[in-house]
Enzyme design. Structure first.
Site, PDB file in Angstrom:
ATOM      1  N   CYS A 187       0.817  -1.223   0.000  1.00 45.86           N
ATOM      2  CA  CYS A 187       0.000   0.000   0.000  1.00 45.86           C
ATOM      3  C   CYS A 187       0.846   1.266   0.000  1.00 45.86           C
ATOM      4  O   CYS A 187       0.339   2.347  -0.314  1.00 45.86           O
ATOM      5  CB  CYS A 187      -0.917  -0.005   1.203  1.00 45.86           C
TER       6      CYS A 187
ATOM      7  N   HIS B  28      -4.091   7.688   5.172  1.00 45.77           N
ATOM      8  CA  HIS B  28      -4.118   6.375   4.519  1.00 45.77           C
ATOM      9  C   HIS B  28      -5.465   5.711   4.804  1.00 45.77           C
ATOM     10  O   HIS B  28      -6.142   5.259   3.892  1.00 45.77           O
ATOM     11  CB  HIS B  28      -2.967   5.506   5.023  1.00 45.77           C
TER      12      HIS B  28
ATOM     13  N   HIS C 247      -9.561   0.643  -1.762  1.00 45.53           N
ATOM     14  CA  HIS C 247      -8.110   0.641  -1.576  1.00 45.53           C
ATOM     15  C   HIS C 247      -7.462   0.045  -2.822  1.00 45.53           C
ATOM     16  O   HIS C 247      -7.443  -1.177  -2.996  1.00 45.53           O
ATOM     17  CB  HIS C 247      -7.751  -0.150  -0.330  1.00 45.53           C
TER      18      HIS C 247
END
Lengths: 86, 410
Positions: free
Chosen positions: B165, B303, B337
């Site tokens: 990520c 995030h 995501h």
């Protein structure tokens, strides 16, 4: 399968794999110059033909000399005839 | 501190809202959700999450077969977004092939879809006879970076950071450092990923994937919300074209924003769970790199993936560095995501927030979780001047990254 049917199957399977116009295909069509294939494509061309016709051709010396679609037609047709007479 | 000033002069995006920055911003500003039901997931034993944020608007046929044959979806997304970024920056074949332009684009893994197809066939008879010549180019770790370079004729440096990520935030930071050092004048940088059940399954098995909103996909993920229940996996690509300020000024390019600072660190406390102290340290390092005090940050793009633990740790870290002073939001509610692409899709949105003087709130944040209440959450579209933005990305593997963007001022 007649030789003409074999030729049509070869052309249609290669046209699909390499996104080439079926109408432009003839026995004189050059694989590298006309169809734009390269050495990676030739590896995949062999796989397409082996899968389509159930033959093993990767190790054959003759496959390395192929330059035109006509060469492929003759090569596969001979291969199928050999298999039939075996 | 960056030795040469580094600016952004081009951007490209493939997102659940379609192709391009305008599509991305339209979806975000209109508070739309890119999350949809994925019926195929219900056929997988053990898979509880059945939603995802799938990319739209990427037509592989735009890419010539010669290049496309070496690409899985993630490389298609990266190539189209890179083309758009270069075009926005006004760069053509001359600059792309000058050796002054490099590529820094990563993905979480090589193509999981291609690997699945290979092993499905391979395992049927233990044979390699049907293996295509281009298989490796789909599955190698630098598939996206290499394919972009091939398709665009790039002759400069090529690197492919991989940190799940945090990938694209790192890719941009490393690219900025390369330009700041004078090694390259331009960098196409960012990340890409393609959706595959393995990604959703990875989070599902850790009880970190959203499962409670399978019948109402647009209501998940829910960053910072008391009812959040985990990640919704997505896909796409975000690409930034970084350039030295000197080069941009010489070309007369439109400068979209400046990269002011970057930091990344490793958190050995856990390979899976984020730690507030390490996250806070990463943000402090980025602030130090930019030479700005916390009070100068106008907006923090979190995030925040909507996992119970991750959102709490990030809020705790933000509170330690900023208190309540900085408004915070996450774009995962809109975009899901997108893994390696998430950092640069969100950075592109941050650039536009600076340019448009508007802050985008967290979608699906209806009731702030008391454990996330120590920071100031954006819950409505807010018009205000935005000069300096801090962007976080945190990854499985204990990899943190923070990047600071600044409105360009000569």
């Amino acid at each position: 399968m007649t030789d003409e049917q074999t030729t049509e199957r070869i052309n249609s399977s290669l046209a699909e794999e390499f996104e080439y116009d079926l109408e432009k295909m003839s026995a004189q069509t050059l694989l590298f110059e006309d169809m734009g294939l390269d050495s990676l494509d030739v590896v995949d061309l062999v796989i397409v033909l082996e899968t389509e016709f159930g033959v093993k051709i990767r190790e054959e010396e003759a496959i390395r000399k192929i330059r035109t679609l006509g060469d492929i037609h003759s090569f596969i047709i001979d291969k199928l005839h050999q298999a039939q007479s075996a | 501190m960056l030795l040469r000033r580094v600016v952004i002069t081009g951007m490209g995006a493939i997102s659940p809202f379609g192709r391009g920055i305008e599509s991305l911003m339209d979806g975000l500003i209109e508070a739309r959700s890119g999350v949809v039901a994925v019926p195929a997931l219900s056929g997988i034993t053990g898979m509880r999450t059945r939603v995802a944020a799938l990319a739209k608007g990427a037509d592989p046929m735009e890419i010539p077969r010669k290049f496309r044959r070496a690409m899985s979806n993630m490389s298609v997304y990266a190539t189209l977004a890179s083309r758009d970024a270069a075009r926005m920056a006004g760069l053509g074949e001359t600059e792309l092939g000058s050796g002054r332009l490099g590529v820094s684009i990563g993905s979480t893994t090589g193509s999981p879809q291609t690997l699945q197809e290979f092993f499905r066939d391979f395992n049927s008879d233990n044979s390699l006879e049907r293996m295509k010549s281009t298989l490796f180019f789909h599955i190698m770790n630098h598939s996206c970076a290499a394919n972009v370079a091939q398709a665009l004729g790039v002759t400069g440096r090529l690197l492919a950071p991989a940190a799940a990520c945090s990938t694209s935030c790192q890719a941009v930071g490393y690219a900025a450092e390369m330009i700041a050092m004078g090694r390259q004048d331009f960098m196409l940088c960012g990340g890409a990923d393609e959706f595959h059940p393995l990604t959703s399954g990875t989070f599902d098995v850790m009880n970190a994937a959203s499962c409670n909103f399978n019948d109402s996909p647009s209501r998940t993920p829910r960053p910072f919300d008391r009812d959040r229940d985990g990640i919704v996996c997505g896909e796409g690509s975000g690409i930034l074209l970084l350039e030295s300020l000197d080069s941009a000024l010489t070309r007369g390019a439109v400068v979209l924003a400046e990269i002011a600072g970057f930091a990344t660190n490793s958190d050995p406390a856990s390979i899976a769970n984020p730690d507030a102290a390490s996250l806070a340290q990463c943000m402090r390092l980025a602030l130090s790199d930019a030479g700005v005090e916390p009070a100068r940050i106008d907006y923090l793009n979190a995030h925040a993936t909507a996992t119970p633990q991750g959102d709490v740790a990030e809020c705790e870290a933000i509170a330690r560095v900023f208190g309540r002073a900085v408004p915070v939001s996450s774009l995962k509610g809109h975009l899901g995501h997108a893994m390696a692409a998430s950092g640069t899709l969100e950075l592109a949105a941050c650039v536009e927030m600076i340019r448009r003087e508007v802050l985008i709130p967290t979608l699906n944040l209806e009731h702030i979780d008391p454990q996330c209440a120590q920071v100031t959450h954006l819950q409505g579209l807010t018009s205000r001047p935005v000069h300096t933005v801090l962007k976080n990305n945190f990854a499985l593997g204990g990899v943190n990254a923070s990047l600071i963007l600044r409105r360009y001022q000569p």
